[in-house]
Design an enzyme around this catalytic site. Structure first.
Site, mmCIF file in Angstrom:
data_model
loop_
_atom_site.group_PDB
_atom_site.id
_atom_site.type_symbol
_atom_site.label_atom_id
_atom_site.label_comp_id
_atom_site.label_asym_id
_atom_site.label_seq_id
_atom_site.Cartn_x
_atom_site.Cartn_y
_atom_site.Cartn_z
ATOM 1 N N ALA A 37 -88.640 48.512 70.666
ATOM 2 C CA ALA A 37 -88.314 49.347 71.582
ATOM 3 C C ALA A 37 -89.615 49.861 72.927
ATOM 4 O O ALA A 37 -89.128 50.220 73.045
ATOM 5 C CB ALA A 37 -86.961 50.742 71.430
ATOM 6 N N ALA A 38 -90.861 49.673 71.649
ATOM 7 C CA ALA A 38 -92.441 49.863 72.265
ATOM 8 C C ALA A 38 -92.435 49.370 72.770
ATOM 9 O O ALA A 38 -93.791 49.366 73.727
ATOM 10 C CB ALA A 38 -92.795 50.852 70.505
ATOM 11 N N ILE A 97 -91.180 44.817 77.524
ATOM 12 C CA ILE A 97 -89.558 44.410 78.034
ATOM 13 C C ILE A 97 -88.739 45.289 77.572
ATOM 14 O O ILE A 97 -88.135 46.102 78.129
ATOM 15 C CB ILE A 97 -88.900 43.312 77.097
ATOM 16 C CG1 ILE A 97 -90.442 41.813 77.799
ATOM 17 C CG2 ILE A 97 -87.810 43.167 77.790
ATOM 18 C CD1 ILE A 97 -90.042 40.433 76.087
ATOM 19 N N ARG A 145 -97.010 34.184 69.486
ATOM 20 C CA ARG A 145 -97.954 33.434 68.729
ATOM 21 C C ARG A 145 -99.133 33.911 69.316
ATOM 22 O O ARG A 145 -99.855 33.899 70.545
ATOM 23 C CB ARG A 145 -97.784 32.281 69.718
ATOM 24 C CG ARG A 145 -98.766 30.645 69.087
ATOM 25 C CD ARG A 145 -97.768 29.780 70.299
ATOM 26 N NE ARG A 145 -97.097 29.247 69.659
ATOM 27 C CZ ARG A 145 -97.341 28.000 69.147
ATOM 28 N NH1 ARG A 145 -97.532 27.226 68.392
ATOM 29 N NH2 ARG A 145 -96.300 27.602 68.826
ATOM 30 N N GLN A 165 -83.482 41.490 59.413
ATOM 31 C CA GLN A 165 -82.592 42.164 60.084
ATOM 32 C C GLN A 165 -81.279 41.048 60.666
ATOM 33 O O GLN A 165 -80.351 41.843 61.200
ATOM 34 C CB GLN A 165 -83.041 41.749 62.167
ATOM 35 C CG GLN A 165 -84.396 42.451 61.813
ATOM 36 C CD GLN A 165 -85.204 42.333 63.391
ATOM 37 O OE1 GLN A 165 -84.544 42.178 63.818
ATOM 38 N NE2 GLN A 165 -86.105 43.248 63.874
ATOM 39 N N VAL A 195 -84.451 38.084 71.977
ATOM 40 C CA VAL A 195 -85.089 37.795 73.583
ATOM 41 C C VAL A 195 -86.320 37.155 72.955
ATOM 42 O O VAL A 195 -87.116 36.731 73.658
ATOM 43 C CB VAL A 195 -84.842 38.755 73.855
ATOM 44 C CG1 VAL A 195 -86.715 39.219 75.219
ATOM 45 C CG2 VAL A 195 -83.814 39.095 74.512
ATOM 46 N N GLY A 196 -86.436 37.873 71.537
ATOM 47 C CA GLY A 196 -88.300 37.635 70.581
ATOM 48 C C GLY A 196 -88.210 35.974 71.085
ATOM 49 O O GLY A 196 -87.252 35.369 70.218
ATOM 50 N N ASN A 197 -89.321 35.890 71.492
ATOM 51 C CA ASN A 197 -89.455 33.991 70.507
ATOM 52 C C ASN A 197 -90.193 33.669 69.801
ATOM 53 O O ASN A 197 -90.814 34.347 68.920
ATOM 54 C CB ASN A 197 -90.550 34.109 71.922
ATOM 55 C CG ASN A 197 -90.387 33.394 72.492
ATOM 56 O OD1 ASN A 197 -88.949 32.528 73.206
ATOM 57 N ND2 ASN A 197 -90.862 33.679 74.722
ATOM 58 N N ASP A 211 -84.546 32.015 82.570
ATOM 59 C CA ASP A 211 -84.709 30.847 82.723
ATOM 60 C C ASP A 211 -83.600 30.629 84.222
ATOM 61 O O ASP A 211 -84.206 29.726 85.993
ATOM 62 C CB ASP A 211 -84.295 29.827 81.728
ATOM 63 C CG ASP A 211 -85.291 30.152 80.276
ATOM 64 O OD1 ASP A 211 -86.626 30.545 81.252
ATOM 65 O OD2 ASP A 211 -84.778 30.136 80.095
ATOM 66 N N HIS A 263 -85.218 27.698 74.863
ATOM 67 C CA HIS A 263 -86.229 28.691 75.818
ATOM 68 C C HIS A 263 -88.174 27.998 75.351
ATOM 69 O O HIS A 263 -88.376 29.601 74.967
ATOM 70 C CB HIS A 263 -85.428 30.345 75.647
ATOM 71 C CG HIS A 263 -86.828 31.043 76.199
ATOM 72 N ND1 HIS A 263 -86.708 31.377 77.529
ATOM 73 C CD2 HIS A 263 -87.930 31.323 75.772
ATOM 74 C CE1 HIS A 263 -87.620 32.065 78.156
ATOM 75 N NE2 HIS A 263 -88.315 32.199 76.494
HETATM 76 P P1 NDP Z 1 -93.286 42.034 75.249
HETATM 77 O O1 NDP Z 1 -91.726 43.256 74.898
HETATM 78 O O2 NDP Z 1 -93.687 41.828 75.669
HETATM 79 O O3 NDP Z 1 -92.065 41.021 74.537
HETATM 80 C C1 NDP Z 1 -91.056 40.731 72.916
HETATM 81 C C2 NDP Z 1 -90.853 40.112 73.191
HETATM 82 O O4 NDP Z 1 -90.333 39.155 73.850
HETATM 83 C C3 NDP Z 1 -91.615 38.352 72.776
HETATM 84 O O5 NDP Z 1 -91.490 37.781 71.166
HETATM 85 C C4 NDP Z 1 -91.744 37.470 74.223
HETATM 86 O O6 NDP Z 1 -92.350 35.907 73.568
HETATM 87 C C5 NDP Z 1 -90.160 37.236 74.099
HETATM 88 N N1 NDP Z 1 -90.221 37.586 75.401
HETATM 89 C C6 NDP Z 1 -89.110 36.798 75.041
HETATM 90 N N2 NDP Z 1 -88.527 35.754 76.544
HETATM 91 C C7 NDP Z 1 -90.103 36.649 77.581
HETATM 92 C C8 NDP Z 1 -90.279 36.594 79.040
HETATM 93 N N3 NDP Z 1 -89.320 36.090 79.652
HETATM 94 N N4 NDP Z 1 -91.515 37.176 79.546
HETATM 95 C C9 NDP Z 1 -92.062 37.742 78.170
HETATM 96 N N5 NDP Z 1 -91.763 38.011 77.085
HETATM 97 C C10 NDP Z 1 -90.509 37.267 77.047
HETATM 98 O O7 NDP Z 1 -94.140 42.640 73.680
HETATM 99 P P2 NDP Z 1 -94.902 43.443 73.041
HETATM 100 O O8 NDP Z 1 -95.480 43.356 72.514
HETATM 101 O O9 NDP Z 1 -94.857 44.663 74.236
HETATM 102 O O10 NDP Z 1 -92.913 44.354 72.542
HETATM 103 C C11 NDP Z 1 -93.053 43.858 71.631
HETATM 104 C C12 NDP Z 1 -92.887 45.540 70.621
HETATM 105 O O11 NDP Z 1 -91.865 44.609 69.116
HETATM 106 C C13 NDP Z 1 -94.121 45.690 69.899
HETATM 107 O O12 NDP Z 1 -93.717 46.681 70.189
HETATM 108 C C14 NDP Z 1 -93.755 45.991 68.463
HETATM 109 O O13 NDP Z 1 -93.886 46.902 67.858
HETATM 110 C C15 NDP Z 1 -92.451 45.379 68.105
HETATM 111 N N6 NDP Z 1 -91.806 44.168 66.869
HETATM 112 C C16 NDP Z 1 -90.586 45.078 65.909
HETATM 113 C C17 NDP Z 1 -89.985 44.982 65.209
HETATM 114 C C18 NDP Z 1 -89.225 45.415 64.962
HETATM 115 O O14 NDP Z 1 -88.184 46.016 65.643
HETATM 116 N N7 NDP Z 1 -89.155 45.338 63.038
HETATM 117 C C19 NDP Z 1 -91.040 43.377 64.777
HETATM 118 C C20 NDP Z 1 -92.049 42.819 65.863
HETATM 119 C C21 NDP Z 1 -92.477 43.624 66.852
HETATM 120 P P3 NDP Z 1 -93.860 35.626 73.762
HETATM 121 O O15 NDP Z 1 -94.202 36.912 73.635
HETATM 122 O O16 NDP Z 1 -94.071 34.816 73.387
HETATM 123 O O17 NDP Z 1 -93.661 36.002 75.116
#
Ligand code: NDP
Length: 328
Positions: free
Chosen positions: A12-13, A16, A92, A112, A129-131, A159, A187
């Site tokens: 959430a922080a 996205i 990655r 999860q 959404v997370g990749n 996409d 994706h």
């Molecule tokens: P983002 O919010 O930018 O992205 C989050 C995820 O969405 C990434 O895996 C990203 O993949 C993916 N993604 C999918 N489609 C898209 C797209 N079109 N464009 C961009 N991203 C896309 O990442 P942040 O690093 O800003 O934030 C991630 C947050 O998640 C952090 O606050 C972290 O602390 C948290 N987190 C929470 C977890 C939990 O709740 N257990 C576990 C891990 C992390 P890609 O990077 O490959 O584009």
């Protein structure tokens, strides 16, 4: 008014998350009659930042926002969840092998999935959404045996929307006039945006384009590599467009596709179009009453078949890799 719907958002922080939460709270996810309670999951180091976002959400005084809770524990975050948006993932990083990436994400999506299995509401709908989104969804789903598998989906709507935008630009027609476009497969860069069944103002899109070279050498790579182009231009990955697509995905799932149109969602395959059963792959789907169905009976030409097969092959390899790692 309706009882509030519990929406859990992980990561959430993050970027996205920041673009997504305000739109959920303003009613754009579920509609203007549906109050929402947000349940935010973050890793402990990011809880403080999530609290900051929660303060801003309060300051918007959204009439539909019935509450915000923040957790660093998945079991609590998914308790009673009706909708779950799994955004947080391990991206990655340089020099990281695919196996390491899949393993790191297994450590996130396995617990999860277990938490969703243990405590989510009976009508839970999950969007990953997370990749790597398709395979992360597969990991979560395989650890939630009591939840119907079809409730686990991954996002290819961005996409899909990118493909609509490129086609609209090429033909000079509004996006609203384009129907029945499809994203097939993963994706990832192997995804296949298919315009052979699409219609532009009632006319077949491939015929309207009538330019195979543009299709193969411009349209498909532009859509597939759009994420990298945005990073290059913006200096950061796409966030608002990803959030917008997540809103669209869930909104369409809940509220239905329009007559004469469909959308793209990555969903557990039932074997349609020779995609191995169980793989979470993108298909053309119609939705109605909170359920989706794969559009059947489309004729797949050789150009499309080759590209669908390549993307599905990649998904099969990812599934085999996570199986080998004991993650599913
Ligand atoms: P983002 O919010 O930018 O992205 C989050 C995820 O969405 C990434 O895996 C990203 O993949 C993916 N993604 C999918 N489609 C898209 C797209 N079109 N464009 C961009 N991203 C896309 O990442 P942040 O690093 O800003 O934030 C991630 C947050 O998640 C952090 O606050 C972290 O602390 C948290 N987190 C929470 C977890 C939990 O709740 N257990 C576990 C891990 C992390 P890609 O990077 O490959 O584009």
């Amino acid at each position: 008014t309706q009882a509030p719907v519990n929406v859990t958002v992980t990561g959430a922080a993050g970027q996205i998350g920041y673009a997504l939460l305000f739109r959920i709270a303003s009613g754009q996810l579920l509609g203007q009659d549906t109050p929402v309670k947000l349940r935010l999951l973050e890793i402990p180091q990011a809880v403080k930042a999530a609290e900051g976002t929660a303060m801003e959400l309060q300051d918007c005084a959204f009439p539909l926002l019935a509450g915000i809770d923040i957790f660093d524990d998945a079991k609590q975050a998914f308790e009673g969840a009706n909708v779950a948006l799994l955004v947080g993932a391990r991206p990655r990083t340089k020099g990281m092998e695919r196996g390491d990436l899949l393993e790191a994400n297994g450590g996130i999506f396995k617990p999860q999935g277990e938490a969703i299995n243990a405590g989510a509401a009976d009508d839970i709908k999950v969007l990953v959404v997370g990749n790597p989104a398709n395979t992360n969804a597969l990991i979560a789903q395989s650890h939630a045996p009591d939840v119907p598998a079809e409730r686990f989906t991954a996002m290819t709507r961005l996409d899909h929307n990118r493909a609509l935008a490129q086609l609209s630009k090429k033909l000079g027609t509004p996006v609203a006039d384009i129907k029945k476009l499809t994203i097939w497969g993963n994706h990832s860069a192997t995804q296949y945006p298919d315009i052979f069944h699409a219609e532009v103002a009632g006319r077949n899109a491939a015929e309207a384009v009538n330019d195979q070279a543009w299709l193969a050498d411009e349209f498909i790579p532009t859509v597939a590599k759009r994420g990298a182009a945005i990073i290059e231009a913006r200096g950061a990955s796409s966030a608002a467009s990803a959030a917008s697509a997540a809103i669209d995905h869930v909104n369409t799932w809940v509220n239905g596709t329009a007559d004469g149109d469909w959308t793209s969602m990555a969903i557990p395959s039932d074997g349609s179009y020779d995609v191995p059963e169980g793989l979470i792959s993108s298909f053309p789907v119609t939705t109605k009453g909170g359920k989706y169905e794969i559009v059947q009976g489309l004729e797949i030409n050789d150009f499309s078949r080759e590209r669908i097969d390549a993307s599905v092959r990649e998904l099969t390899e990812e599934r085999d890799a996570v199986k080998q790692l004991g993650l599913i």
